[in-house]
Write a protein that holds these residues in place. Structure first.
Motif, short mmCIF file in Angstrom:
data_model
loop_
_atom_site.label_atom_id
_atom_site.label_comp_id
_atom_site.label_asym_id
_atom_site.label_seq_id
_atom_site.Cartn_x
_atom_site.Cartn_y
_atom_site.Cartn_z
N PHE A 99 0.81 -1.20 0.00
CA PHE A 99 0.00 0.00 0.00
C PHE A 99 0.85 1.25 0.00
N GLY A 100 0.27 2.34 -0.50
CA GLY A 100 0.91 3.64 -0.42
C GLY A 100 0.73 4.23 0.97
N THR A 101 1.15 5.47 1.11
CA THR A 101 1.12 6.13 2.42
C THR A 101 -0.23 6.77 2.71
N GLY A 102 -1.08 6.87 1.71
CA GLY A 102 -2.44 7.31 1.96
C GLY A 102 -2.66 8.81 1.84
N THR A 103 -3.91 9.16 1.57
CA THR A 103 -4.36 10.55 1.59
C THR A 103 -5.35 10.68 2.74
N LYS A 104 -5.08 11.63 3.62
CA LYS A 104 -5.97 11.85 4.76
C LYS A 104 -6.99 12.91 4.35
N LEU A 105 -8.23 12.51 4.25
CA LEU A 105 -9.31 13.40 3.85
C LEU A 105 -10.12 13.84 5.07
N GLN A 106 -10.31 15.15 5.17
CA GLN A 106 -11.18 15.68 6.21
C GLN A 106 -12.32 16.43 5.53
N MET B 39 2.57 5.45 12.78
CA MET B 39 2.54 6.79 12.22
C MET B 39 3.79 7.05 11.40
N MET B 40 4.91 6.56 11.88
CA MET B 40 6.18 6.86 11.22
C MET B 40 6.37 6.10 9.91
N ARG B 41 6.00 4.82 9.92
CA ARG B 41 6.32 3.96 8.78
C ARG B 41 5.11 3.62 7.91
N SER B 87 5.79 -1.51 19.13
CA SER B 87 4.46 -0.95 19.40
C SER B 87 3.87 -0.44 18.08
N ALA B 88 2.68 -0.92 17.78
CA ALA B 88 2.04 -0.61 16.50
C ALA B 88 0.66 -1.26 16.50
#
Lengths: 109, 115
Positions: A99-106, B39-41, B87-88
């Protein structure tokens, strides 16, 4: 491995507006998938588009695929506050995929 | 139909302890995936199985991590010994077809905290 890269990383819109997210990938694929993740939950599959398709619709979702540019877009029309989530693309090929890192939609009510 | 089931949902443990995460895939699915999200990876693929056979474990961070799938309805991810950086949220997903390119169905995740 091949990895989808979503763009933008974050998007904030007003309820009722349309939201467009883009995904680029690197190698050949046989399909591309979009997923949604609400905070604290697992990913939920939204739509799959095959490499021989150019556009696909599902409710308020519209996905396009341009294999020549190795890119896809996800359009959410008439957004709702409940659409607030992270959106990921996943390129499905014949190699290891992720998966990619994603788009955070608000979506602001 | 029941979706992918993961247990426990939350796990808090101390550094050095063994942790075992469990997953029951959707019945009839032929592929199973373990992911880790921070969050980091972001979302990282750790390992996936086709028809109970590990196909690609190159994402497993180190020898402290191991995964098994003794049958089509059960898989475990073990961390021994655990460290705070483990932790994850750990997700298990299953897919109808073998090969890794089909739609994936995710479990609710296990939130692991290592103190």
């Amino acid at each position: 491995s091949q990895q989808g890269e979503e763009d933008p990383q974050a998007l904030s819109i007003q309820e009722g507006e349309n939201a467009t997210m883009n995904c680029s990938y690197k190698t050949s694929i046989n399909n591309l998938q979009w997923y949604r993740q609400n905070s604290g939950r697992g990913l939920v599959h939204l739509i799959l588009i095959r490499s021989n398709e150019r556009e696909k619709h599902s409710g308020r979702l519209r996905v396009t695929l341009d294999t020549s540019k190795k890119s896809s877009s996800l359009l959410i029309t008439a957004s709702r506050a409940a659409d607030t989530a992270s959106y990921f693309c996943r390129s499905g090929g014949y190699q290891k995929v992720t998966f990619g890192t994603g788009t955070k939609l608000q979506v602001i009510p | 139909d029941a979706g992918v089931i993961q247990s426990p949902r939350h796990e808090v443990t101390e550094m050095g302890q063994e942790v075992t995460l469990r997953c029951k895939p959707i019945s009839g699915h032929n592929s199973l995936f373990w992911y880790r999200q921070t969050m980091m990876r972001g979302l990282e693929l750790l390992i996936y199985f086709n028809n109970n056979v590990p196909i690609d474990d190159s994402g497993m961070p180190e020898d402290r991590f191991s995964a098994k799938m003794p049958n089509a309805s059960f898989s475990t991810l073990k961390i021994q010994p655990s460290e705070p950086r483990d932790s994850a949220v750990y997700f298990c997903a299953s897919s109808p077809l073998a090969g890794g390119t089909d739609t994936q169905y995710f479990g609710p995740g296990t939130r692991l905290t290592v103190l």
